[in-house]
Design a protein around this motif. Structure first.
Motif, PDB file in Angstrom:
ATOM      1  N   ARG A 308     -41.789  13.736  47.475  1.00  0.00           N
ATOM      2  CA  ARG A 308     -42.049  14.845  48.393  1.00  0.00           C
ATOM      3  C   ARG A 308     -43.297  15.639  47.997  1.00  0.00           C
ATOM      4  O   ARG A 308     -43.235  16.844  47.785  1.00  0.00           O
ATOM      5  N   PRO A 309     -44.445  14.985  47.919  1.00  0.00           N
ATOM      6  CA  PRO A 309     -45.679  15.749  47.681  1.00  0.00           C
ATOM      7  C   PRO A 309     -46.049  16.569  48.910  1.00  0.00           C
ATOM      8  O   PRO A 309     -45.677  16.209  50.035  1.00  0.00           O
ATOM      9  N   PRO A 310     -46.767  17.668  48.743  1.00  0.00           N
ATOM     10  CA  PRO A 310     -47.173  18.460  49.911  1.00  0.00           C
ATOM     11  C   PRO A 310     -48.159  17.680  50.777  1.00  0.00           C
ATOM     12  O   PRO A 310     -49.024  16.961  50.272  1.00  0.00           O
ATOM     13  N   VAL A 567     -40.172  -0.717  41.735  1.00  0.00           N
ATOM     14  CA  VAL A 567     -41.363  -0.029  41.244  1.00  0.00           C
ATOM     15  C   VAL A 567     -40.943   1.027  40.232  1.00  0.00           C
ATOM     16  O   VAL A 567     -39.991   1.782  40.464  1.00  0.00           O
ATOM     17  N   THR A 568     -41.687   1.115  39.148  1.00  0.00           N
ATOM     18  CA  THR A 568     -41.446   2.154  38.154  1.00  0.00           C
ATOM     19  C   THR A 568     -42.758   2.815  37.769  1.00  0.00           C
ATOM     20  O   THR A 568     -43.832   2.222  37.939  1.00  0.00           O
ATOM     21  N   GLY A 569     -42.678   4.053  37.294  1.00  0.00           N
ATOM     22  CA  GLY A 569     -43.868   4.733  36.794  1.00  0.00           C
ATOM     23  C   GLY A 569     -44.263   5.988  37.529  1.00  0.00           C
ATOM     24  O   GLY A 569     -45.152   6.717  37.068  1.00  0.00           O
ATOM     25  N   TYR A 570     -43.635   6.285  38.673  1.00  0.00           N
ATOM     26  CA  TYR A 570     -43.980   7.528  39.355  1.00  0.00           C
ATOM     27  C   TYR A 570     -43.593   8.726  38.488  1.00  0.00           C
ATOM     28  O   TYR A 570     -42.470   8.803  37.985  1.00  0.00           O
ATOM     29  N   PRO A 571     -44.507   9.691  38.290  1.00  0.00           N
ATOM     30  CA  PRO A 571     -44.174  10.857  37.478  1.00  0.00           C
ATOM     31  C   PRO A 571     -43.267  11.821  38.222  1.00  0.00           C
ATOM     32  O   PRO A 571     -42.951  11.620  39.405  1.00  0.00           O
ATOM     33  N   ASN A 586     -54.123   9.650  47.991  1.00  0.00           N
ATOM     34  CA  ASN A 586     -52.737   9.239  47.817  1.00  0.00           C
ATOM     35  C   ASN A 586     -52.409   8.975  46.341  1.00  0.00           C
ATOM     36  O   ASN A 586     -53.097   8.196  45.668  1.00  0.00           O
ATOM     37  N   PRO A 587     -51.355   9.608  45.821  1.00  0.00           N
ATOM     38  CA  PRO A 587     -50.996   9.401  44.413  1.00  0.00           C
ATOM     39  C   PRO A 587     -50.721   7.946  44.063  1.00  0.00           C
ATOM     40  O   PRO A 587     -51.022   7.505  42.941  1.00  0.00           O
ATOM     41  N   THR A 588     -50.153   7.183  45.007  1.00  0.00           N
ATOM     42  CA  THR A 588     -49.835   5.786  44.707  1.00  0.00           C
ATOM     43  C   THR A 588     -51.094   4.994  44.369  1.00  0.00           C
ATOM     44  O   THR A 588     -51.101   4.189  43.430  1.00  0.00           O
ATOM     45  N   ALA A 589     -52.168   5.203  45.122  1.00  0.00           N
ATOM     46  CA  ALA A 589     -53.411   4.491  44.830  1.00  0.00           C
ATOM     47  C   ALA A 589     -53.940   4.862  43.452  1.00  0.00           C
ATOM     48  O   ALA A 589     -54.341   3.992  42.664  1.00  0.00           O
TER      49      ALA A 589
END
Length: 600
Positions: A308-310, A567-571, A586-589
């Motif tokens: 849920r990023p802004p 998928v793993t690693g999202y902070p 985008n944070p994923t990129a």
């Protein structure tokens, strides 16, 4: 809704360019069935495939002219950064750049009006051609023809050596650094002939006035490569493109290809309705679509993590000031802001990803914390849900009650249509909720859904009463861009000869006195120091908060499902990179580039 970010082009630029291109060397890859029954890039069992989703037009309408500003290119939103590198990506919270194609030495000279774009050494395109400053130079010549917003500030630019392009600005404008670095660079070996046609017109300062400009922009739009060259870790495999999906294959010579943990990306095509069954079936690892509240809850129950990023924007109530002059009194708009329960609106529209908004400033609450000081934030009215206050404001504006029905200052019942695009489920939910709330309070609001394109055309022509559209800016971290969206985008300043909402841009305010809003918005991007920029942002925030030319209903936070078994690693959600807009940086990129994300 997958990506509402507008292309950064100046007003009056034709956005309906048809894409095109010249022949290019494609990276071939055979296809083999994946474990989920979909096609998996590369044909090699056990390859690590990131499964994504994004809407695109398949050929022949869709094409591989990926130049920003060309319509129908298969750009794939955030995924384009992994194919054709931008100069950098941006950390919205830290206000720092993550350099990619641009060397970290790129930046402004001391006078803040000269910007040196230095290409990172050692990069190459997927056909083996070195990446040089010529690629950057040609890209920005084409953007001059297409009217990119950077050229409102850039007075000239030139290639000064094999790695450097130098840009001259008319005034210090930090937003230009973002414009220059966030654009994906296209290869001169493909686009050079087109850029060469632009160059003499630009050098002679006759480009905008040239009778050849329209034909030239059309030619740029009709340029269709067989496949785009790549300098990022992935490349298109044109043979795999279907109406249902396409594949991005590993580009072994691409920048950070050895760091990115995946061997390919499988992209499912479709808007929310088409993608939802695939996500629920766990055939997609990550998606940026705006899923309905019920779907999000179901995904959480299945074990998905919801990011849920802004988004730095949301939905707003728009008024037709030309068609309904009773809205010209700011007290009417302030009354409606008090009369609508925005907490209810947020819950109905976005669930846990909706916030009612604290500051009502026209930019996101996250940005307010960055750009306004504490004392100025305290001056912003919160417009809490208070129908007694709303009634006082309407009565003061000359409205009255006839039984339960509100009668306007013109003596007519408060009966209005509310327009919204039916394809966008969040807009439809917002319109339904606004209508329900105001109808129980004495209005008669009739919902009028329509095709997304037609609704926007009607609003542009002023052929509406009320409407649901967006406020703020998802595609740029600078407040000036949010206020372009709030004050100008659907107004006569950018739509002439059409009038749009027809909100007068010279206003008398209690907070900042008389203000020319169009000029204030333009000036807000210009400044040699952070303090100067913050002062200008504060002026616009205070003016917007008082005038409410549109009423922000809800601030949207994303609801992006991540299949944690894949998928793993999202902070954590409060990490700085997770404050980025998913439709811009985008944070994923970024997390793919730096190797943080990995297959589970």
């Amino acid at each position: 809704m997958s990506d509402p970010t507008p292309v950064l082009l100046t007003r009056r630029t034709v956005l309906g360019l048809l894409g095109a291109g010249a022949a290019a060397a494609a990276l071939g890859a055979c296809s083999a069935a994946g474990s989920d029954g979909s096609q998996s890039p590369g044909g090699t069992p056990g390859r690590r495939i990131f499964r994504a989703a994004y809407p695109y037009e398949a050929p022949p309408k869709g094409h591989f002219n990926l130049l920003t500003g060309v319509a129908e290119g298969i750009r794939l939103g955030y995924l384009i950064d992994l194919v054709q590198l931008p100069g950098a990506m941006y950390n919205w919270q830290d206000q720092t750049y993550y350099h990619l194609l641009a060397d970290p030495s790129s930046g402004f000279a001391a006078d803040r009006t000269t910007f040196s774009y230095v290409v990172r050494d050692g990069l190459s395109w997927s056909d083996g051609t070195p990446v040089t400053a010529k690629d950057v130079y040609s890209t920005w010549l084409l953007q001059a023809a297409l009217g990119h917003s950077a050229h409102q500030y850039v007075t000239s630019f030139e290639q000064t050596d094999e790695r450097t392009v130098t840009f001259q600005l008319s005034k210090p404008a930090p937003v230009v650094e973002y414009y220059l670095l966030r654009l994906q660079i296209v290869p001169d070996i493909q686009y050079g002939p087109l850029a060469a046609e632009v160059e003499p017109l630009y050098a002679g300062r006759t480009l905008k006035e040239s009778p050849d400009l329209a034909a030239l922009t059309k030619k740029i739009g009709e340029f269709r490569p067989d496949a785009p060259l790549a300098n990022g870790p992935f490349a298109f495999d044109p043979a795999t493109v279907t109406d249902a999906q396409l594949e991005l294959v590993k580009n072994p010579t691409g920048y950070l290809a050895d760091t990115v943990a995946w061997d390919g990306i499988l992209v499912h095509n479709g808007q929310t309705e088409a993608v939802t069954p695939l996500v629920l079936a766990e055939k997609i690892d990550y998606a940026t679509h705006a899923f309905p509240v019920a779907t999000t809850k179901q995904l959480e129950q299945q074990g998905f993590r919801i990011l849920r990023p802004p988004v730095h924007s949301g939905l707003a109530l728009y008024f037709s000031f030309g068609r309904r002059p009773e809205f010209a009194d700011k007290r009417v708009r302030q009354a409606l802001a008090h009369a609508i329960d925005r907490s209810q609106q947020a819950e109905v529209t976005f669930g846990d990803s909706g916030r009612p908004g604290q500051y009502m400033s026209g930019m996101s609450d996250v940005q307010v914390e960055q750009w306004l000081g504490e004392s100025d934030r305290g001056k912003l009215a919160g417009y809490e849900f208070d129908r007694d206050k709303a009634e006082q404001l309407l009565l003061a504006a000359g409205w009255r009650r006839d039984g339960a029905t509100w009668i306007t200052s013109a003596g007519t019942p408060a009966t209005y249509d509310i327009s919204y695009p039916t394809q966008l489920i969040d807009y439809a939910a917002a319109a339904q909720n606004v209508a329900g709330q105001l109808n129980e309070w004495g209005f008669e609001i009739v919902q009028r859904g329509g095709d997304n394109t037609q609704v926007r055309l009607d609003i542009g022509k002023g052929e509406f009463d009320l409407a649901i559209l967006t406020w703020g800016m998802t595609g740029n971290p600078f407040p000036s861009e949010a206020y372009i969206a709030d004050f100008l985008t659907f107004n006569y300043a950018m739509l002439a000869p059409d009038r749009g909402i027809d909100f007068p841009l010279t206003q008398q305010t209690d907070a900042v006195g008389e203000i020319d809003l169009e000029q204030a918005v333009i000036d807000s991007a210009v400044g040699a120091s952070p303090e100067e920029l913050k002062g200008k942002a504060t002026t616009l925030a205070l003016a917007f908060n008082e005038l409410l030319p549109i009423v922000p209903l809800v601030e949207r936070y994303a609801n992006n499902p991540v299949l944690t078994s894949a998928v793993t690693g999202y902070p954590d959600d409060d990490a700085s990179v997770m404050q980025n807009s998913i439709y811009a940086d985008n944070p994923t990129a970024i997390l793919m580039f730096d190797g943080t994300l990995e297959p589970a």
